[in-house]
Each structure stands twice: as structure tokens, then as C-alpha cells.
Design a protein around this motif. Structure first.
Motif, PDB file in Angstrom:
ATOM      1  N   THR B  29       0.772  -1.188   0.003  1.00  0.00           N
ATOM      2  CA  THR B  29      -0.032  -0.113  -0.086  1.00  0.00           C
ATOM      3  C   THR B  29       0.853   1.309   0.034  1.00  0.00           C
ATOM      4  O   THR B  29       0.559   2.031  -0.870  1.00  0.00           O
ATOM      5  N   THR B  30       1.823   1.190   0.782  1.00  0.00           N
ATOM      6  CA  THR B  30       2.661   2.465   0.792  1.00  0.00           C
ATOM      7  C   THR B  30       3.459   2.601  -0.602  1.00  0.00           C
ATOM      8  O   THR B  30       3.310   3.866  -1.178  1.00  0.00           O
ATOM      9  N   GLU B  31       3.894   1.679  -1.074  1.00  0.00           N
ATOM     10  CA  GLU B  31       4.471   1.536  -2.734  1.00  0.00           C
ATOM     11  C   GLU B  31       3.278   2.471  -3.421  1.00  0.00           C
ATOM     12  O   GLU B  31       3.341   3.253  -4.280  1.00  0.00           O
ATOM     13  N   LYS B  32       2.055   1.818  -3.430  1.00  0.00           N
ATOM     14  CA  LYS B  32       0.999   2.714  -4.398  1.00  0.00           C
ATOM     15  C   LYS B  32       0.788   4.012  -3.953  1.00  0.00           C
ATOM     16  O   LYS B  32       0.747   4.699  -4.935  1.00  0.00           O
ATOM     17  N   VAL B  33       0.637   4.452  -2.689  1.00  0.00           N
ATOM     18  CA  VAL B  33       0.575   5.599  -2.264  1.00  0.00           C
ATOM     19  C   VAL B  33       1.577   6.586  -2.737  1.00  0.00           C
ATOM     20  O   VAL B  33       1.389   7.555  -3.310  1.00  0.00           O
ATOM     21  N   ARG B  72       9.245  -5.440   5.966  1.00  0.00           N
ATOM     22  CA  ARG B  72      10.587  -4.929   5.831  1.00  0.00           C
ATOM     23  C   ARG B  72      11.263  -5.308   4.356  1.00  0.00           C
ATOM     24  O   ARG B  72      11.956  -6.382   4.093  1.00  0.00           O
ATOM     25  N   ARG B  73      10.904  -4.646   3.379  1.00  0.00           N
ATOM     26  CA  ARG B  73      11.628  -4.775   2.161  1.00  0.00           C
ATOM     27  C   ARG B  73      11.671  -3.745   1.092  1.00  0.00           C
ATOM     28  O   ARG B  73      11.372  -2.196   1.560  1.00  0.00           O
ATOM     29  N   THR B  74      12.234  -3.833   0.002  1.00  0.00           N
ATOM     30  CA  THR B  74      12.573  -2.595  -0.858  1.00  0.00           C
ATOM     31  C   THR B  74      11.353  -2.475  -1.882  1.00  0.00           C
ATOM     32  O   THR B  74      10.916  -3.481  -2.589  1.00  0.00           O
ATOM     33  N   ILE B  75      10.867  -1.192  -1.919  1.00  0.00           N
ATOM     34  CA  ILE B  75       9.808  -0.910  -2.938  1.00  0.00           C
ATOM     35  C   ILE B  75      10.287   0.131  -3.891  1.00  0.00           C
ATOM     36  O   ILE B  75      11.414   0.353  -3.777  1.00  0.00           O
ATOM     37  N   LYS B  76       9.578  -0.118  -5.022  1.00  0.00           N
ATOM     38  CA  LYS B  76       9.731   0.736  -6.235  1.00  0.00           C
ATOM     39  C   LYS B  76       9.210   2.072  -6.347  1.00  0.00           C
ATOM     40  O   LYS B  76       7.589   2.086  -6.199  1.00  0.00           O
ATOM     41  N   VAL B  77       9.582   3.321  -6.063  1.00  0.00           N
ATOM     42  CA  VAL B  77       8.955   4.514  -6.059  1.00  0.00           C
ATOM     43  C   VAL B  77       9.373   5.250  -7.347  1.00  0.00           C
ATOM     44  O   VAL B  77      10.466   5.743  -7.465  1.00  0.00           O
ATOM     45  N   GLY B  78       8.697   5.508  -8.203  1.00  0.00           N
ATOM     46  CA  GLY B  78       9.221   6.301  -9.396  1.00  0.00           C
ATOM     47  C   GLY B  78      10.465   5.766 -10.171  1.00  0.00           C
ATOM     48  O   GLY B  78      11.410   6.452 -10.523  1.00  0.00           O
ATOM     49  N   GLY B  79      10.305   4.407 -10.097  1.00  0.00           N
ATOM     50  CA  GLY B  79      11.378   3.623 -10.763  1.00  0.00           C
ATOM     51  C   GLY B  79      12.802   3.466  -9.725  1.00  0.00           C
ATOM     52  O   GLY B  79      13.800   2.850 -10.219  1.00  0.00           O
ATOM     53  N   LYS B  80      12.510   4.018  -8.700  1.00  0.00           N
ATOM     54  CA  LYS B  80      13.913   4.078  -7.770  1.00  0.00           C
ATOM     55  C   LYS B  80      13.354   2.953  -6.642  1.00  0.00           C
ATOM     56  O   LYS B  80      12.280   2.850  -6.190  1.00  0.00           O
ATOM     57  N   ASP B  81      14.638   2.337  -6.208  1.00  0.00           N
ATOM     58  CA  ASP B  81      14.334   1.528  -5.115  1.00  0.00           C
ATOM     59  C   ASP B  81      14.529   2.140  -3.738  1.00  0.00           C
ATOM     60  O   ASP B  81      15.268   3.119  -3.648  1.00  0.00           O
ATOM     61  N   VAL B  82      13.363   1.878  -2.901  1.00  0.00           N
ATOM     62  CA  VAL B  82      13.299   2.656  -1.510  1.00  0.00           C
ATOM     63  C   VAL B  82      13.492   1.419  -0.696  1.00  0.00           C
ATOM     64  O   VAL B  82      12.415   0.835  -0.501  1.00  0.00           O
ATOM     65  N   ILE B 118      -5.769   3.938   0.458  1.00  0.00           N
ATOM     66  CA  ILE B 118      -5.676   3.772   1.895  1.00  0.00           C
ATOM     67  C   ILE B 118      -7.181   3.282   2.102  1.00  0.00           C
ATOM     68  O   ILE B 118      -8.172   3.996   2.502  1.00  0.00           O
ATOM     69  N   GLU B 119      -7.394   1.725   2.585  1.00  0.00           N
ATOM     70  CA  GLU B 119      -8.421   1.369   2.466  1.00  0.00           C
ATOM     71  C   GLU B 119      -9.097   1.514   3.881  1.00  0.00           C
ATOM     72  O   GLU B 119     -10.471   1.879   3.812  1.00  0.00           O
ATOM     73  N   HIS B 120      -8.653   1.712   4.975  1.00  0.00           N
ATOM     74  CA  HIS B 120      -9.267   1.832   6.251  1.00  0.00           C
ATOM     75  C   HIS B 120      -9.541   3.287   6.948  1.00  0.00           C
ATOM     76  O   HIS B 120      -9.674   3.338   7.872  1.00  0.00           O
ATOM     77  N   GLY B 121      -8.758   4.168   6.037  1.00  0.00           N
ATOM     78  CA  GLY B 121      -9.204   5.564   6.074  1.00  0.00           C
ATOM     79  C   GLY B 121      -7.940   6.152   6.819  1.00  0.00           C
ATOM     80  O   GLY B 121      -6.950   5.770   7.281  1.00  0.00           O
ATOM     81  N   PHE B 122      -7.973   7.598   6.906  1.00  0.00           N
ATOM     82  CA  PHE B 122      -6.854   8.383   7.248  1.00  0.00           C
ATOM     83  C   PHE B 122      -7.540   9.956   7.758  1.00  0.00           C
ATOM     84  O   PHE B 122      -8.463  10.157   7.500  1.00  0.00           O
TER      85      PHE B 122
END
Lengths: 257, 142
Positions: B29-33, B72-82, B118-122
Motif C-alpha cells: 500500500t505504501t508503494e501505491k500511495v 521490511r523490504r525494498t519498494i519501487k517509487v518512481g523507478g527508484k528503489d526505496v 488507503i482502505e481503512h481511512g486516514f
């Protein structure tokens, strides 16, 4: 007139739940079945089937000193055999877990002999002779005081009771001792209470619904049942607060409260 | 002679959007956001906070063992690894905007991304929640 034991004041649902858990005459409802071998694995003190290690010879061997108190007290099973003292520790989420650490202490002390329990902000440790502990642990994992999502079995790094839940509704655990199984729709433990990976997954059932938990919990919350809505509980809290403030460790000296 | 601190501050208190999620977000979800935020103009920087996920077991009898937390893993944000080291629960988005109209428009786009993922609200608030110029602590260890 014979003294009738009282447990907790109040008429709201958390107050009633507190009274119920503390009363040793009330049999707690069993919600799930976890085999004793799995409970032993979850605690990680010994391997299933392994002999209990002892710290002193069995009491029946008669090596005890001559003491009137020892004669008076009936030893629990583990003490008879000279078992080690081991522990299990539960963490209870603030999000309407069925019970919270402080009420666990009241409940344990009201229901069992031969135990030592310690309360911390989000967790409750219980120390007892090993074979008695295993029976108690099985009972407390299977009964209504345990919820698969909101109660954790954590020996160390218990952090999570006051954190937000994760997207699956499970209480946060930095060591991820348990996971959500989407196929079975149940929670499974993959590590023991001190994060040693288990050789098999241990299922502890499905979490209860929030609706059900709000009815069963012992926790007063502003977004659930507010403690101030229970007049008797508030009165009792005020009284303790006043006695403690005015009397310190000698509340009996405060008159007219 | 002193070195410069590693962080780059705007120097002026630009508006900041704070998003507090009702539930802690999984890495997916963090990756999508974050990828949703990538598309939005006027975002100067995004800071995230949440509950820490240690790489190793950090106390108890098994101290030093690999934790292997699935989030705990690496996500792709705008083509970059985070590399994600927390279960994210807050986003602080600093906006490089000069007038209220652009601010409202940008906040609307941010809200739309959050609504979609974000499914559960914010909870979304606008204010200033972090410092905008270096202080003494930035020079620690420089």
C-alpha cells in the motif's frame, strides 16, 4: 454474618466483565482448541515430550526442613516435582482486547495458587512451575481472554499494544511472530514467544469481530464505554484517589471520606 | 571550518500536509500511495514515519537472529528503489506552493490518491509539523 467476597463495582459492560473474570466460580468460555504440544512449542522452554528439568528433589523424598508453614500449604503439582519456574507473557491491545494487563493480574491472583505475576503497561507476565504453567497457558490461549488478533504471546519486544493495528486488523509486532492466513482466515504463529522460528505453523483461530469485542472487553474507552458513564466505578476511583492523595500509605487514617 | 548538514531544508516554512492513517500500512500500500504522489506537482519532499521493523532480533535469547519481517523490504517509487524499515502510519508532505489556490488543488490531488489506496481511512491536516532550517542536531556526526 459471613463475609461475601466482592470483586469490582459498576453496572456497565466492562465492569461486569471485570467482575466475571475475577470470580473463580465463573468458568471461562473455551473458544478454540490448541494442542498442548503446540502450546509447549509456543513458549519455547522445552521440547514437547522432553522431561521437565528440576531445581530441587521431589518434596516426597522428605528432604524439606521442618517448617510449620510448609506443612500447612499444599504444594502445587510442579512444586511437588521440583520443576523449574518458567513464564508466559501476554500483550493486550488497547483496541478492545478481551482483557487488559491489570485485570489479568487480578484474574490470575483470584483464580490460581502458586503463581507470580507482574503488570507492565501493555503486557502481563505469569511465572509458575513448568508443568502447571503449561496447563494454565493452554487454558488462557483457548479461552475467551485470548483474541487471535489483539492478544500476543510475546516474551520480549512486546511493543505494539498501543500502536495502530495493521491492515489485516492484527496488533503490531516488530518481530512478526504471527501472520494472517488469508486461506483459512485465521491467525498462525510462525515464531515462538522469543522469536525463534517454529518448525510448524500453529493456528490460534480467527479473530473476533470488533462488535463482539466491544461487548466483551474489560477496557473502558472514550470511544467505547467511558468510565465516567459508570457512576459507581467513578465514585470508587475518586475514593481511592482521595485516600491515596490525603493518606499516602496510611489511607485508614483519613476520616470522613 | 564546518561542513554542511546532509539534509536540505527550504529555509522558509512551506505548508506541509500530514496524513495519519487509521491502520498501519503494508509495504504494498505504501508503494501505491508513494507512486500516486509521484504524479503530483508541487511536492517538495515526502517524509514517512511509523513503527520500526528491525532487521535482526534485537533483544532476548535469540538476539542477532534474522527477523525476516515480510513488510521490511525494498519498494519501487518512481523507478527508484526505496528500502522500507517501518510499517508506515504517517506521511508528511512538504508542498512548494505560493498561493492558496494551488495549495487547495494539490491537497485535493493528494487526498484523491489516499482515497484510492488507503482502505481503512486516514486523517489529513495542513500545517507545519517539522523544521524547515538546520539546527544544532543536523551537525551531529558531520
Amino acid at each position: 454474618m459471613a463475609y461475601k467476597r466482592q470483586f469490582y463495582p459498576g453496572t456497565t459492560s466492562p465492569a461486569v466483565a471485570r467482575r466475571r473474570l475475577m470470580d473463580p466460580k465463573v468458568k471461562l468460555q473455551k473458544l478454540r482448541e490448541v494442542p498442548i504440544e503446540d502450546v509447549v512449542k509456543l513458549m519455547g522452554h522445552r521440547n514437547p515430550g522432553e522431561d521437565y528439568k528440576s531445581i530441587h528433589p521431589p518434596i516426597e523424598e522428605g528432604s524439606e526442613p521442618d517448617c510449620p508453614i510448609r506443612k500447612l500449604v499444599t504444594p502445587i503439582d510442579g512444586a511437588k516435582h521440583g520443576d523449574r519456574i518458567r513464564y508466559i507473557q501476554f500483550t493486550d491491545s488497547v483496541y478492545f482486547a478481551p482483557v487488559s494487563p491489570y485485570q489479568r493480574a487480578w484474574m490470575y491472583l483470584s483464580r490460581y495458587r502458586g503463581i507470580d505475576t507482574g503488570t507492565l503497561s501493555g503486557r502481563q507476565i505469569i511465572e509458575v512451575r513448568e508443568r502447571d504453567l503449561e496447563k494454565m497457558a493452554k487454558e488462557f490461549i483457548e479461552n475467551e481472554t485470548f483474541d487471535a488478533a489483539l492478544t500476543g504471546i510475546r516474551g520480549a519486544t512486546v511493543h505494539g499494544h498501543a500502536c495502530r493495528l495493521d491492515e489485516n486488523g492484527l496488533m503490531f509486532d516488530a518481530w512478526q511472530r504471527y501472520l494472517w492466513d488469508p486461506k483459512r482466515k485465521e491467525v498462525k504463529y510462525v515464531k515462538d514467544q522469543v522469536a525463534l522460528p517454529l518448525d510448524k505453523e500453529i493456528f490460534v483461530g480467527a479473530p473476533a469481530s470488533m462488535e463482539d469485542l466491544k461487548k466483551r472487553t474489560t477496557i473502558f474507552r472514550a470511544d467505547g464505554v467511558d468510565m465516567r458513564d459508570d457512576k459507581e466505578v467513578t465514585k470508587y476511583q475518586h475514593r481511592i484517589h482521595k485516600l491515596r492523595t490525603l493518606g499516602g500509605y496510611q489511607p485508614f487514617k483519613v476520616k470522613g471520606v | 571550518m564546518s561542513s554542511n548538514p546532509p539534509a536540505e531544508y527550504a529555509g522558509v516554512p512551506l505548508p506541509e500536509v500530514r496524513i495519519t492513517t487509521t491502520r498501519l500500512l503494508f509495504a504494498e500500500t505504501t508503494e501505491k500511495v508513494l507512486n500516486g504522489f509521484e504524479e503530483i506537482e508541487h511536492i517538495r519532499q515526502v517524509t514517512m514515519s511509523g513503527e520500526s521493523l528491525p532487521r535482526k532480533i534485537n533483544s532476548g535469547p535469540n538476539k542477532g537472529l534474522d527477523n525476516n519481517h515480510t513488510q521490511r523490504r525494498t519498494i519501487k517509487v518512481g523507478g527508484k528503489d526505496v528500502e522500507l524499515t517501518t510499517l508506515v502510519g504517517n506521511f508528511f508532505i512538504e508542498l512548494d506552493v505560493e498561493d492558496d489556490m494551488v495549495l487547495d488543488e494539490t491537497v485535493g490531488k493528494i487526498k484523491a490518491v489516499c482515497d484510492a489506496h488507503i482502505e481503512h481511512g486516514f486523517n489529513l491536516e495542513i500545517g507545519r509539523y517539522s523544521k524547515y532550517r538546520p539546527t544544532l542536531t543536523d551537525y551531529r556526526g558531520v
